[in-house]
Design a protein around this motif. Structure first.
Motif, PDB file in Angstrom:
ATOM      1  N   VAL A  71      52.616  20.964  45.619  1.00 58.35           N
ATOM      2  CA  VAL A  71      53.819  21.590  45.500  1.00 58.35           C
ATOM      3  C   VAL A  71      53.668  22.792  44.112  1.00 58.35           C
ATOM      4  O   VAL A  71      54.005  22.374  43.351  1.00 58.35           O
ATOM      5  N   LEU A  72      54.268  24.112  45.298  1.00 51.84           N
ATOM      6  CA  LEU A  72      54.220  25.086  44.013  1.00 51.84           C
ATOM      7  C   LEU A  72      55.630  26.046  43.887  1.00 51.84           C
ATOM      8  O   LEU A  72      55.681  26.952  45.620  1.00 51.84           O
ATOM      9  N   ALA A  73      56.847  25.530  43.944  1.00 49.39           N
ATOM     10  CA  ALA A  73      57.538  26.496  44.096  1.00 49.39           C
ATOM     11  C   ALA A  73      58.045  27.238  43.633  1.00 49.39           C
ATOM     12  O   ALA A  73      59.343  28.358  44.557  1.00 49.39           O
ATOM     13  N   ALA A  74      56.988  28.336  43.609  1.00 45.18           N
ATOM     14  CA  ALA A  74      56.969  29.317  43.241  1.00 45.18           C
ATOM     15  C   ALA A  74      56.021  30.406  43.816  1.00 45.18           C
ATOM     16  O   ALA A  74      56.330  31.696  45.061  1.00 45.18           O
ATOM     17  N   TYR A  75      54.893  30.107  43.817  1.00 47.43           N
ATOM     18  CA  TYR A  75      53.392  30.470  44.758  1.00 47.43           C
ATOM     19  C   TYR A  75      53.386  29.699  46.107  1.00 47.43           C
ATOM     20  O   TYR A  75      53.678  31.428  46.959  1.00 47.43           O
ATOM     21  N   ALA A  76      54.170  29.306  46.336  1.00 46.36           N
ATOM     22  CA  ALA A  76      53.753  28.574  48.432  1.00 46.36           C
ATOM     23  C   ALA A  76      55.147  29.896  48.931  1.00 46.36           C
ATOM     24  O   ALA A  76      54.753  30.454  50.348  1.00 46.36           O
ATOM     25  N   PRO A  77      56.247  29.800  48.127  1.00 41.88           N
ATOM     26  CA  PRO A  77      57.032  30.378  48.723  1.00 41.88           C
ATOM     27  C   PRO A  77      56.969  32.268  49.274  1.00 41.88           C
ATOM     28  O   PRO A  77      57.200  32.959  49.749  1.00 41.88           O
ATOM     29  N   SER A  78      56.213  32.272  48.295  1.00 45.14           N
ATOM     30  CA  SER A  78      55.776  33.886  47.889  1.00 45.14           C
ATOM     31  C   SER A  78      55.037  34.056  48.987  1.00 45.14           C
ATOM     32  O   SER A  78      54.560  35.097  49.389  1.00 45.14           O
ATOM     33  N   LYS A  79      54.493  33.417  49.511  1.00 42.48           N
ATOM     34  CA  LYS A  79      53.353  33.509  50.597  1.00 42.48           C
ATOM     35  C   LYS A  79      53.643  33.629  51.986  1.00 42.48           C
ATOM     36  O   LYS A  79      53.404  34.324  52.420  1.00 42.48           O
ATOM     37  N   SER A  80      54.824  32.845  51.736  1.00 40.57           N
ATOM     38  CA  SER A  80      55.940  33.213  52.895  1.00 40.57           C
ATOM     39  C   SER A  80      56.383  34.005  53.066  1.00 40.57           C
ATOM     40  O   SER A  80      56.650  34.511  54.469  1.00 40.57           O
ATOM     41  N   LEU A  81      56.962  34.842  52.410  1.00 38.67           N
ATOM     42  CA  LEU A  81      57.281  35.643  52.185  1.00 38.67           C
ATOM     43  C   LEU A  81      56.653  36.748  52.362  1.00 38.67           C
ATOM     44  O   LEU A  81      57.222  37.911  53.310  1.00 38.67           O
TER      45      LEU A  81
END
Length: 241
Positions: A160-170
């Motif tokens: 769970v990396l709530a900055a890194y993972a969403p950055s790749k979704s975006l």
């Protein structure tokens, strides 16, 4: 893979080490001139030296993807040296710090989120738009955005990396918007997942080599004119996201 018939130029951001260096080396092996984009002058020139020692034509480009001025300067340097750009690989990225629950969603540090987005997303937009005039001069321009299956809303891989993972979704979503915007043009853009690669990014505790991780980026960078647009791919094909 066949060598390119004429001299083409590829800019790889974050090309001084890891997957970025492997992508540059792979493109150099098939005849590309390499613009090695990196912030650190010493590491950048060391990478250029290694590429040249391996027989590639390479030159260094000072590039901090978080700086408008640096990105503009990089575009000017490439124009002076090569006159156009055939391939852009947006590889520079950061994981962001994780100490003290900084990337736990319940305690997410917004400064960490901003920092990660500034490199992984805003940096890609900043570099891509600065390089577009040079890319449009090429016959078959290709843009490859290095993403991660950690950004997949369906797969939900990794910690769970709530900055890194969403950055790749975006990043994946913006890749699609670029592809839609480039519809009807010769500019082809896709996102690539290199897999879990042994680099300093992963503490070298991963099963895949940088060369294995680079393969999908090289494939997308050399797509034919009827190749896919706005997709998200790894070695096995389309990544669900």
């Amino acid at each position: 893979m066949e060598r390119v018939n004429e001299t083409k130029t590829a800019l790889v951001t974050g090309a001084n080490k890891g997957i970025g260096f492997a992508i540059a080396r792979g493109l150099g092996a098939i005849g590309f001139t390499l613009a090695v984009g990196a912030r650190d002058e010493g590491r950048r020139e060391e990478a250029v030296g290694k590429l040249r020692a391996g027989g590639a034509d390479a030159f260094g480009v000072a590039l901090d993807v978080t700086s408008d001025a640096s990105v503009a300067g990089a575009a000017e340097a490439i124009e002076r040296t090569a006159g156009r750009l055939d391939v852009l690989v947006n590889n520079a990225g950061i994981a962001g710090r994780t100490d003290g629950g900084a990337q736990d969603p319940a305690t997410l540090d917004l400064d960490v989120l901003r920092t990660v987005l500034d490199t992984n997303v805003f940096g890609v937009v900043r570099v891509t738009n600065a390089m577009l005039p040079l890319l449009r001069r090429a016959d078959s321009p290709r843009i490859v955005n290095m993403s991660s299956n950690m950004g997949s809303l369906e797969l939900r891989t990794g910690p769970v990396l709530a900055a890194y993972a969403p950055s790749k979704s975006l990043l994946n979503s913006i890749t699609v918007q670029y592809a839609r915007g480039f519809e009807g043009t010769n500019v082809i853009v896709n996102a690539a997942c290199p897999g879990y690669v042994a680099t300093d990014f992963t503490g070298f505790a991963a099963p895949r080599t940088p060369e294995q991780g680079a393969a999908i980026a090289i494939r997308l960078a050399t797509l034919p004119d009827d190749g896919p647009r706005g997709g998200f791919f790894d070695d096995a094909g389309t990544v669900p996201w």
